[in-house]
Design a protein around this motif. Sequence first.
Motif, short mmCIF file in Angstrom:
data_model
loop_
_atom_site.label_atom_id
_atom_site.label_comp_id
_atom_site.label_asym_id
_atom_site.label_seq_id
_atom_site.Cartn_x
_atom_site.Cartn_y
_atom_site.Cartn_z
N SER A 62 0.81 -1.10 0.15
CA SER A 62 -0.27 0.05 -0.40
C SER A 62 1.14 1.14 -0.38
N ARG A 63 0.26 2.66 0.26
CA ARG A 63 0.85 3.61 0.60
C ARG A 63 1.35 4.28 1.86
N PHE A 64 1.02 2.83 2.46
CA PHE A 64 1.78 3.16 3.92
C PHE A 64 2.87 4.15 4.34
N SER A 65 2.77 4.90 5.17
CA SER A 65 4.26 5.51 4.81
C SER A 65 4.90 5.43 6.20
N ASN A 66 5.35 4.55 6.64
CA ASN A 66 5.83 3.40 7.40
C ASN A 66 6.17 2.17 6.61
N GLN A 67 7.25 2.86 5.73
CA GLN A 67 7.71 1.29 4.97
C GLN A 67 9.23 1.01 5.96
N VAL A 68 9.88 1.64 6.04
CA VAL A 68 11.03 0.91 6.92
C VAL A 68 10.70 -0.15 8.54
N GLY A 69 9.39 0.55 8.80
CA GLY A 69 9.04 -0.09 10.01
C GLY A 69 8.85 -1.63 9.51
N VAL A 70 8.05 -1.26 8.26
CA VAL A 70 6.65 -2.65 7.81
C VAL A 70 8.27 -3.75 6.59
N GLU A 71 9.36 -2.99 6.85
CA GLU A 71 10.29 -4.19 5.26
C GLU A 71 10.91 -4.46 6.83
N TYR A 72 11.26 -3.82 7.71
CA TYR A 72 12.29 -4.28 9.41
C TYR A 72 11.18 -6.01 9.99
N TYR A 73 9.95 -5.49 10.32
CA TYR A 73 8.88 -6.38 10.58
C TYR A 73 8.63 -7.90 9.86
N LEU A 74 9.07 -7.01 8.01
CA LEU A 74 8.84 -8.19 7.73
C LEU A 74 9.51 -9.25 7.82
N SER A 75 10.93 -9.15 7.68
CA SER A 75 12.48 -9.53 7.15
C SER A 75 12.65 -10.69 8.98
N TRP A 76 12.11 -10.23 10.05
CA TRP A 76 12.14 -11.08 10.92
C TRP A 76 10.75 -12.51 10.88
N GLU A 77 10.27 -12.75 9.48
CA GLU A 77 9.36 -13.86 9.63
C GLU A 77 9.98 -15.10 9.27
N SER A 78 9.81 -16.02 11.30
CA SER A 78 10.23 -17.39 11.15
C SER A 78 10.06 -18.02 9.35
N ASP A 79 8.73 -17.89 9.39
CA ASP A 79 8.60 -18.80 8.19
C ASP A 79 8.97 -19.13 6.37
N THR A 80 9.37 -17.71 6.53
CA THR A 80 9.74 -17.63 5.15
C THR A 80 12.06 -17.82 5.20
N PRO A 81 11.77 -17.92 3.58
CA PRO A 81 13.39 -18.63 3.67
C PRO A 81 13.98 -17.26 4.30
N LEU A 82 15.47 -17.20 4.89
CA LEU A 82 16.40 -16.42 5.14
C LEU A 82 16.63 -15.62 3.71
N THR A 83 16.62 -16.07 2.53
CA THR A 83 16.88 -15.02 1.84
C THR A 83 16.17 -14.16 1.29
N GLU A 84 14.82 -14.22 1.34
CA GLU A 84 13.53 -13.68 1.37
C GLU A 84 13.92 -12.66 2.85
N ASN A 85 13.90 -13.04 3.62
CA ASN A 85 14.55 -12.38 4.80
C ASN A 85 15.37 -10.74 5.05
N MET A 86 16.43 -11.79 4.01
CA MET A 86 16.91 -10.67 3.62
C MET A 86 16.70 -9.05 2.99
N GLN A 87 15.93 -9.73 2.39
CA GLN A 87 15.79 -8.54 0.80
C GLN A 87 14.59 -7.85 1.22
N HIS A 88 14.30 -8.53 2.44
CA HIS A 88 13.66 -7.61 3.09
C HIS A 88 14.12 -6.22 3.98
N ALA A 89 15.04 -6.88 4.84
CA ALA A 89 15.87 -6.13 5.52
C ALA A 89 16.98 -5.03 4.33
#
Length: 663
Positions: A282-309
């Motif tokens: 979406s156009r949510f303003s705090n994309q920094v926080g969103v992407e940071y916390y998506l990098s913590w998702e344990s059910d996704t591969p580490l490579t995907e976590n790295m992309q979010h980080a």
Amino acid sequence: MEAIRMFVCLLLACLLMAPTAVWAVPEHESVVPFRDIEDHWAKEAIEYAYQMGLLTGVNGAEEFEPDRFMTRAEFAVMVDRLFLTTEYQLFPLTLLTENDEYGWGEGFDQPYLPYRDVDRLTWIYPSILRLSLIMERLYGPGSLQEIFPGDKMQPDQPITREEAESLLRIFAVREEQLQDERLSPQSSSTASEAYVKRAEAAVAAKQMSEYLATGPILPLLDYSGQKFPLVPEISELFPAFDSFLEDDMPNDQHVYRQAIQSIIEGEGSEKAFKQLRKLAASRFSNQVGVEYYLSWESDTPLTENMQHALRAVDEYFKAERKSPEALKLLAANVYDLALQLETDQPTIMEDTLQQLLPYTKKMKAGTTEWLNYSLYLAALEVRSGDKQQALKRYLQLVSTEEGLTNALYYLITSERMQEANELLNQAADSDQLDREYVDMLQQDLSLISQQPDVVRQLNESLRRMEKSTGIEIEGESMLSGYLYHYTLQVDQQNRTSHTKGIYQAPDKLVLQKMEMFTDEEKNRLYLYDHDSSRWEQSEPGPTQYLHEWVDLLPLEERLHKLHARYLLQKGSRYDVITEWIPGEALKEQAAALSLDSGKLMDAPAFVTKYYIERESGALVKRVWRYEELYDSGEYIAYLGNETYRQTNNLEINLPSDVTKGGR
């Protein structure tokens, strides 16, 4: 010493050793129950010591009796509890394992204290036994008895300041600490008062605990090679990144806050991550926080976590808002994921570095934001193998504690000691760094500058042993689940040796005998086979493990080629020298070796302690722990201790039934 090496080769095998025991500190409620400390000058220290599990109350735990003299037993138990809270830090010096505390197995020597008034079944026995072993490891045999002489400890007797300071010496890696951590009389005590009050003990415990929390600084105690590169400390792992939130979209803000709260609490995280993915699209303003916390998702591969980080870092610079703490956390997150991916993706450090470097153009050099970010770039350069480029960067970051410490470390490991001293002298004049921290660095650098002198002393002791015509050795070792207890006689003039002993196999319920002779002149080993009742003859095989190769390496080569570190601690009768060899240096050298076990992947611990009798200069004891991991999956943990007696009245001639019976 070749006969000793041949004997060691025979023992080696490859099963995982059990790790050292983890000792828990008693848990206490946050409210301190003592009714007699409310207005006491040491109240804060007493509360701290109680909550850390270092001291307890008396009279049903309702009173502390702060002004009563502390007994020897109480103080010894307090020091032991303090040791257990920092056992990992001191392990490179003590090498203490549960096997040392509880004996080496049925039929072998059991734990022993020389005191007739410290019964095995009393509450103080485990602590005093452990202190006895610690003191011996640090300062030589009989060190505890030098504090409490005789065959009675008199545990209920008040402890003197001198005795208390001697026990606290187990935490003094640097000689300067012995002056810094002295027990000074407090409150109504007079300077002439000989004994320690319970309140004063609490203060000493608090001060020592806080000091130990800083940890060793320079590489002297970095025995595993894992401490460096140092990166900035992170104070908050789960911020909301509020500075990137805008006033609009209040519903999205509510969803975002609920999602991150669920992630922090570990409740309903699947739903939370689904909500965050919607916010990312979406156009949510705090994309920094969103992407940071998506990098913590344990059910996704580490490579995907790295992309979010990495996206979180990108969103930070798109937002063009300055938040040094936020950027430090984002860089730390990327670095941590790179560390996790490193085993499966060997180029991940270099790849990540190349993705982060372009953002430096968006920062002004010298700002806090730039400093924090650059420290992680340098760490990635180290992990990529470009330590010299990292050092250049660290030399630009010496206004920070991490930058200065890393710069000193890599100057020292590059054997650029003069530059390290000059850099530290400049830092001492800086008003940007904590003076106490710089003083600690200077103390550690002073110890490191003494390395050649320590090596010369150890070399002299080893040469003295080599010149003796005979050596008698008594030892214990643990290896591959096997326990060994042996005596070894070495006739250095005739180049022969004789070993006798017993061992406990992991799959056997009874002890088994062992006996062998070696003939270095003929390069022959004769082992008695108890099953067939005959002597078997063989030749020592090729070098199987790394520590066999290291054992033959001169000390000067260990110092310069392997970056070995040496620490000298002085007891009243013994000089104790501890040698650490970092795993990274061992791996670099092992790459050019042909070891029978394969390619060395890691050497988590490589520590040897030497005990030199000061009066004679003779080596009287050695303690070691070696851990090696090979690409075949073979892991070896080899630990033990030996005592030595040099003699000129030893002659070993191989019996005819030994040489004739061998085949």
